[in-house]
Design a protein around this motif. Structure first.
Motif: not given
Length: 79
Positions: A28-35
């Protein structure tokens, strides 16, 4: 300072109930950063998309010459 961060990360990772939850939070954290960085939008196109020529719709099909082609015509009765 590095030891404090490492200890904090260890405490946080041990406080989660299961490893699957920790991996979900990391994902979830990686997806937020990638977004936020725009990494999830795919490659940047090298050329602008070509517009269809005049007389064709957005899918490249020729437009009809019928007089009702540009009007909405509802065929249902009783509504």
């Amino acid at each position: 300072m590095k030891k404090k961060i490492l200890v904090l990360l260890m405490i946080l990772s041990l406080s989660y109930p299961a490893a699957s939850h920790a991996f979900g939070i990391l994902r979830y954290t990686f997806d937020a950063i990638a977004n936020q960085l725009g990494l999830d939008r795919g490659p940047v196109p090298k050329v602008f998309p070509q517009l269809p020529p005049t007389g064709f719709d957005a899918h490249g099909k020729p437009l009809s010459n019928h007089p009702d082609a540009n009007r909405i015509y509802i065929q249902a009765e009783g509504f």
